[in-house]
Design an enzyme around this catalytic site. Structure first.
Site, PDB file in Angstrom:
ATOM      1  N   TYR A   1       0.884  -1.048  -0.574  1.00 31.03           N
ATOM      2  CA  TYR A   1      -0.117  -0.547  -0.098  1.00 31.03           C
ATOM      3  C   TYR A   1       1.216   0.936   0.234  1.00 31.03           C
ATOM      4  O   TYR A   1       1.725   1.539   0.260  1.00 31.03           O
ATOM      5  CB  TYR A   1      -0.450   0.382   1.061  1.00 31.03           C
ATOM      6  CG  TYR A   1      -1.915  -0.627   1.048  1.00 31.03           C
ATOM      7  CD1 TYR A   1      -2.741  -1.545  -0.068  1.00 31.03           C
ATOM      8  CD2 TYR A   1      -2.544  -1.455   2.281  1.00 31.03           C
ATOM      9  CE1 TYR A   1      -3.127  -2.400   0.159  1.00 31.03           C
ATOM     10  CE2 TYR A   1      -3.985  -1.785   1.824  1.00 31.03           C
ATOM     11  CZ  TYR A   1      -4.203  -2.883   1.202  1.00 31.03           C
ATOM     12  OH  TYR A   1      -5.012  -3.651   1.392  1.00 31.03           O
TER      13      TYR A   1
ATOM     14  N   PRO B   1     -16.681  -3.257   0.702  1.00 29.18           N
ATOM     15  CA  PRO B   1     -17.950  -3.955   1.205  1.00 29.18           C
ATOM     16  C   PRO B   1     -19.356  -2.666   0.165  1.00 29.18           C
ATOM     17  O   PRO B   1     -20.230  -3.141   0.370  1.00 29.18           O
ATOM     18  CB  PRO B   1     -18.136  -3.168   2.006  1.00 29.18           C
ATOM     19  CG  PRO B   1     -16.373  -1.857   2.968  1.00 29.18           C
ATOM     20  CD  PRO B   1     -15.992  -2.580   1.734  1.00 29.18           C
TER      21      PRO B   1
ATOM     22  N   LEU C   1     -20.053   2.505  -5.270  1.00 26.63           N
ATOM     23  CA  LEU C   1     -21.355   2.009  -5.685  1.00 26.63           C
ATOM     24  C   LEU C   1     -22.636   2.521  -4.805  1.00 26.63           C
ATOM     25  O   LEU C   1     -24.105   2.224  -5.520  1.00 26.63           O
ATOM     26  CB  LEU C   1     -21.532   1.043  -6.871  1.00 26.63           C
ATOM     27  CG  LEU C   1     -20.270   1.466  -8.558  1.00 26.63           C
ATOM     28  CD1 LEU C   1     -20.683  -0.095  -9.475  1.00 26.63           C
ATOM     29  CD2 LEU C   1     -20.538   2.851  -8.793  1.00 26.63           C
TER      30      LEU C   1
END
Length: 330
Positions: free
Chosen positions: A53, A212, A217
């Protein structure tokens, strides 16, 4: 905050997991530290990261941000169940990625250095390595555990078959094996219900859903567009998914409005109602997003709401009537 055991272990973890992937690329170090402090204030003790990351800030940058937060003391490390990952390539030289014994050892030491800690609570394999035998992987993980550098081992993005193979190999060596699986799981992507969730339940793994909100969206993207708000879910993959699911998302946001719930909270609460789910990973970019996600733990969905959501986002069972993992069979 509510807590549960991580799979079959005695380890107590919060039912929301703080994801740190945005720390550095999307969220400043100052705000990242503030979000982690706020997580502790609200009882979230389970933090998830990965050695890769950092994106444009550089691989490892996110672990460094967490490490500098731990270094501020005041019990920050002691109150945190720390999970990070190994697999992704950290450089261009051979053996700087995947799950060889050499890379597992080196990658763990490098993560410990960046995180400014002496151990990792849950060391997760970021992906299955089809080229490395389980005997080698489990021996390497066992050495790290004996050295006190890791406590538990988890997986991420494994198929049900991979979980079974890993657990049977661990069993043959009289090892605990995997304690958790981190999978893509949300209302728009329920494929893990076919094989991964049954395998995880059988072997006693806690399931930690990532994405999740399906890239934002399920967070009220259509409402935000109507209100003139900005959203990162309008281009590339997100844009294609939005066009594909627009009609369903309109109905979904109506369900949320009928319940008086934020769509993001509804999506997280639905996951918390699924059998075998330890807790979804929330990846807030701002303190406001963090505060919104917190409400999911306090949200109870009744049977009618769960049925409405199943009707909108049907489970991926080809024959419909049979539960997974036998759903595909006659």
């Amino acid at each position: 905050m509510e807590y549960t055991n991580l799979g079959r272990t005695g380890l107590s973890v919060s039912r929301l997991v703080l994801g740190t992937m945005n720390f550095g690329p999307q969220t400043s170090e100052e705000d990242s530290h503030a979000i982690m402090d706020r997580a502790h204030e609200h009882g979230i003790n389970f933090f998830d990261s990965a050695n890769v990351y950092g994106r444009e800030k550089g691989k490892g940058a996110t672990e460094q941000i967490i490490g500098r937060w731990f270094a501020r003391g005041d019990g920050r490390r002691e109150r945190t169940v720390l999970a990070t990952k190994v697999y992704g390539a950290m450089g261009d030289w051979p053996n700087e990625g995947r799950l060889s014994a050499l890379n597992i050892r080196r990658a763990c030491d490098e993560s410990l250095r960046r995180l400014q800690t002496d151990h990792i609570d849950v060391y997760q394999m970021h992906h299955v390595d089809r080229a490395t035998p389980w005997e080698e992987i489990w021996e390497a993980m066992s050495v790290l555990r004996q050295q006190g550098k890791i406590l538990y081992v988890g997986s991420s993005n494994f198929a049900g078959w991979h979980i079974a193979a890993a657990q049977e190999a661990a069993r043959s060596r009289h090892l605990v094996g995997l304690v958790s699986e981190q999978s893509l799981y949300n209302l728009l992507s329920r494929w893990v219900e076919l094989e991964v969730l049954p395998a995880a339940r059988h072997y006693g793994l806690g399931v930690i859903p990532w994405s999740p909100l399906h890239g934002g969206l399920l967070g009220g993207v259509l409402r935000k567009q109507r209100e003139g708000g900005t959203s990162r879910s309008t281009a590339g993959w997100e844009g294609r998914e939005l066009a594909r699911h627009r009609d369903t998302l309109e109905q979904y946001e109506k369900v949320a409005a009928d319940l008086g719930a934020d769509p993001a909270v509804l999506a997280l609460a639905w996951l918390l109602h699924q059998d075998g789910v330890t807790g979804p990973i929330i990846g807030p970019r701002t303190p406001d997003q963090f505060d919104t996600a917190l409400r999911a733990v306090e949200t109870t969905l009744d049977a009618d709401t769960l049925t409405r959501l199943d009707d909108l986002f049907p489970p991926p069972a080809p024959n419909g009537a049979k539960p997974a993992p036998e759903a595909y069979a006659w």
